[in-house]
Structures are given as structure tokens and as C-alpha cells.
Design a protein around this motif. Structure first.
Motif, PDB file in Angstrom:
ATOM      1  N   LEU A  81      30.266  35.847  10.474  1.00 41.78           N
ATOM      2  CA  LEU A  81      30.664  34.567  11.062  1.00 41.78           C
ATOM      3  C   LEU A  81      29.418  33.717  11.294  1.00 41.78           C
ATOM      4  O   LEU A  81      28.483  34.163  11.963  1.00 41.78           O
ATOM      5  CB  LEU A  81      31.398  34.789  12.389  1.00 41.78           C
ATOM      6  CG  LEU A  81      32.799  35.390  12.290  1.00 41.78           C
ATOM      7  CD1 LEU A  81      33.359  35.676  13.685  1.00 41.78           C
ATOM      8  CD2 LEU A  81      33.734  34.479  11.512  1.00 41.78           C
ATOM      9  N   LYS A  85      31.108  29.854  14.908  1.00 36.09           N
ATOM     10  CA  LYS A  85      32.447  30.143  14.401  1.00 36.09           C
ATOM     11  C   LYS A  85      32.988  31.420  15.041  1.00 36.09           C
ATOM     12  O   LYS A  85      32.234  32.367  15.307  1.00 36.09           O
ATOM     13  CB  LYS A  85      32.417  30.317  12.874  1.00 36.09           C
ATOM     14  CG  LYS A  85      32.054  29.039  12.116  1.00 36.09           C
ATOM     15  CD  LYS A  85      33.166  28.005  12.198  1.00 36.09           C
ATOM     16  CE  LYS A  85      32.831  26.777  11.357  1.00 36.09           C
ATOM     17  NZ  LYS A  85      33.876  25.734  11.445  1.00 36.09           N
ATOM     18  N   ASP A  89      38.785  30.387  14.118  1.00 34.52           N
ATOM     19  CA  ASP A  89      38.506  29.476  12.996  1.00 34.52           C
ATOM     20  C   ASP A  89      38.998  30.085  11.682  1.00 34.52           C
ATOM     21  O   ASP A  89      39.519  29.370  10.816  1.00 34.52           O
ATOM     22  CB  ASP A  89      36.996  29.197  12.911  1.00 34.52           C
ATOM     23  CG  ASP A  89      36.488  28.438  14.132  1.00 34.52           C
ATOM     24  OD1 ASP A  89      37.049  27.369  14.442  1.00 34.52           O
ATOM     25  OD2 ASP A  89      35.537  28.925  14.765  1.00 34.52           O
ATOM     26  N   VAL A  90      38.807  31.389  11.531  1.00 29.49           N
ATOM     27  CA  VAL A  90      39.277  32.074  10.323  1.00 29.49           C
ATOM     28  C   VAL A  90      40.803  32.012  10.272  1.00 29.49           C
ATOM     29  O   VAL A  90      41.401  31.747   9.221  1.00 29.49           O
ATOM     30  CB  VAL A  90      38.781  33.547  10.311  1.00 29.49           C
ATOM     31  CG1 VAL A  90      39.232  34.255   9.043  1.00 29.49           C
ATOM     32  CG2 VAL A  90      37.262  33.603  10.452  1.00 29.49           C
ATOM     33  N   ASP A  93      42.043  28.380   9.434  1.00 34.35           N
ATOM     34  CA  ASP A  93      41.823  28.028   8.028  1.00 34.35           C
ATOM     35  C   ASP A  93      42.815  28.719   7.098  1.00 34.35           C
ATOM     36  O   ASP A  93      43.104  28.214   6.019  1.00 34.35           O
ATOM     37  CB  ASP A  93      40.396  28.415   7.602  1.00 34.35           C
ATOM     38  CG  ASP A  93      39.386  27.370   8.021  1.00 34.35           C
ATOM     39  OD1 ASP A  93      39.799  26.369   8.654  1.00 34.35           O
ATOM     40  OD2 ASP A  93      38.199  27.543   7.719  1.00 34.35           O
ATOM     41  N   SER A 106      41.238  30.115   1.598  1.00 35.66           N
ATOM     42  CA  SER A 106      40.132  29.965   2.547  1.00 35.66           C
ATOM     43  C   SER A 106      39.274  31.216   2.609  1.00 35.66           C
ATOM     44  O   SER A 106      38.180  31.179   3.169  1.00 35.66           O
ATOM     45  CB  SER A 106      40.663  29.629   3.944  1.00 35.66           C
ATOM     46  OG  SER A 106      41.361  30.736   4.473  1.00 35.66           O
ATOM     47  N   GLU A 109      35.751  30.681   1.692  1.00 40.23           N
ATOM     48  CA  GLU A 109      34.869  29.898   2.566  1.00 40.23           C
ATOM     49  C   GLU A 109      33.918  30.792   3.354  1.00 40.23           C
ATOM     50  O   GLU A 109      32.925  30.322   3.887  1.00 40.23           O
ATOM     51  CB  GLU A 109      35.697  29.108   3.592  1.00 40.23           C
ATOM     52  CG  GLU A 109      36.537  28.000   3.017  1.00 40.23           C
ATOM     53  CD  GLU A 109      37.391  27.363   4.100  1.00 40.23           C
ATOM     54  OE1 GLU A 109      37.094  27.553   5.300  1.00 40.23           O
ATOM     55  OE2 GLU A 109      38.365  26.683   3.740  1.00 40.23           O
ATOM     56  N   TRP A 110      34.263  32.064   3.469  1.00 41.06           N
ATOM     57  CA  TRP A 110      33.517  32.938   4.372  1.00 41.06           C
ATOM     58  C   TRP A 110      32.599  33.873   3.611  1.00 41.06           C
ATOM     59  O   TRP A 110      32.926  34.322   2.511  1.00 41.06           O
ATOM     60  CB  TRP A 110      34.507  33.738   5.236  1.00 41.06           C
ATOM     61  CG  TRP A 110      35.439  32.831   5.974  1.00 41.06           C
ATOM     62  CD1 TRP A 110      36.706  32.479   5.599  1.00 41.06           C
ATOM     63  CD2 TRP A 110      35.167  32.111   7.181  1.00 41.06           C
ATOM     64  NE1 TRP A 110      37.230  31.598   6.506  1.00 41.06           N
ATOM     65  CE2 TRP A 110      36.317  31.345   7.487  1.00 41.06           C
ATOM     66  CE3 TRP A 110      34.070  32.040   8.047  1.00 41.06           C
ATOM     67  CZ2 TRP A 110      36.394  30.523   8.604  1.00 41.06           C
ATOM     68  CZ3 TRP A 110      34.146  31.227   9.162  1.00 41.06           C
ATOM     69  CH2 TRP A 110      35.300  30.476   9.438  1.00 41.06           C
ATOM     70  N   GLN A 164      37.303  40.010  15.459  1.00 42.18           N
ATOM     71  CA  GLN A 164      35.878  39.690  15.585  1.00 42.18           C
ATOM     72  C   GLN A 164      35.114  40.822  16.267  1.00 42.18           C
ATOM     73  O   GLN A 164      35.627  41.433  17.192  1.00 42.18           O
ATOM     74  CB  GLN A 164      35.733  38.402  16.409  1.00 42.18           C
ATOM     75  CG  GLN A 164      34.303  37.895  16.520  1.00 42.18           C
ATOM     76  CD  GLN A 164      34.246  36.539  17.235  1.00 42.18           C
ATOM     77  OE1 GLN A 164      35.228  35.802  17.247  1.00 42.18           O
ATOM     78  NE2 GLN A 164      33.113  36.240  17.819  1.00 42.18           N
TER      79      GLN A 164
END
Ligand SMILES: [Cu+2]
Length: 169
Positions: A81, A85, A89-90, A93, A106, A109-110, A164
Motif C-alpha cells: 500500500l 492508502k 481505498d482498495v 476501487d 483495479s 493499479e496496485w 491490511q
């Protein structure tokens, strides 16, 4: 009565076998700690279970188990992350079906931090080893199937399948 030789003798008879047990346990522990620590993470009802919120940096082995009761494919993709973030946020998205923007796309994006866990169908498990430097990470699933294998749905990350965790030095 501390100096009573009878009591002292009895105490030693109890203590000596105890010391033996402790030594044996110590040997068993040092043997099992030669590989990276194993963390078992399971998924049920689109949620990860068993993943610690904090891990120490270094090598980690993960056993990822799909324990849903109906047929579905899940995955456990580790991402780093960026500063500022968080898991939400994940999730935000990834909301929406595969053809939504950004939706399931998405995932790209990571920053993926290696580890190709592959996907695990219900009842299956996969093992992966990761080297984790200190930082903030998440595991997430961008599969789009529904429980029971009925067609495509929203990306699972958009349904909250994101967890997370922090790696400390
Ligand atoms: Cu999933």
C-alpha cells in the motif's frame, strides 16, 4: 522446615523429570523454527481469517485455504500500500463487476509484491513463501465469481475481501 532433607529429596524427584521435559520441548522448538514461520489464512464468506495485523520482517510462509461451503474461486494477492492508502481505498476501487471502471481491473493499479498464490477453489489450499520488508501491505481477491459458481459478480475486493497488515523491522 526448609532444611528438612525429606522434603528436599522429594522436591528433586519431582524436579528432575520436569527438567527433562523442558529440555525435550526446547529441542522440538528449535527444530521447527529452522524454516520460515507458517501462517494459515482461510477465507469464509468473502473474508480472510487468521492473517495477523502485524508481522515481523523477513521470510514468511502462508497456507491459504478456501473454506467456503459452496463452489467459488478465491485468491490471496499480496500488494504494497502506498503512503496514505488503506484497505478501504482498495475496496472502493474494486467495487463493481468485471466490466465496471475500474472494478476488477483495479487490481493492476496496485503494486504486487511477488508471490503468485494462484487461485484456490472451495476445499483447496495453496502455499506461498514471501520475503516481507517493513511496510504497509494488504492481501486482496479480485476474482469475480459468485458463491455456487453462478456467473460473474462484483470483484471480491469490492465486496470487502481486503485485509491490511503491517510489517515491522
Ligand atoms: Cu475471492
Amino acid at each position: 522446615m526448609v532444611g528438612n532433607p525429606h522434603v528436599a529429596g522429594r522436591a528433586w524427584r519431582v524436579l528432575i523429570p520436569l527438567v527433562g521435559v523442558v529440555v525435550l520441548l526446547g529441542a522440538a522448538c528449535s527444530k521447527s523454527s529452522s524454516g520460515p514461520p507458517l501462517t494459515t489464512v482461510s477465507v469464509q464468506k468473502f473474508r480472510y481469517h487468521g492473517m495477523p495485523t502485524t508481522l515481523s520482517s523477513g521470510l514468511h510462509e502462508f497456507l491459504f485455504e478456501n473454506r467456503e461451503s459452496l463452489a467459488i474461486t478465491h485468491e490471496m494477492i499480496p500488494i504494497a500500500l502506498p503512503a496514505g492508502k488503506v484497505a478501504q481505498d482498495v475496496i472502493n476501487d474494486a467495487k463493481g463487476p468485471a466490466d465496471a471502471t475500474p472494478g476488477a481491473a483495479s487490481e493492476d493499479e496496485w503494486l504486487h509484491i511477488g508471490g503468485d498464490f494462484g487461485a484456490a477453489d472451495t476445499g483447496a489450499s495453496v502455499v506461498e513463501t514471501l520475503y516481507l520488508p517493513p511496510g504497509t501491505y494488504a492481501i486482496a481477491c479480485w476474482q469475480t465469481g459468485n458463491l455456487g459458481g453462478q456467473g460473474e459478480g462484483d470483484a471480491h475486493a469490492g465486496r470487502g475481501m481486503v485485509f491490511q497488515f503491517t510489517v515491522t523491522g
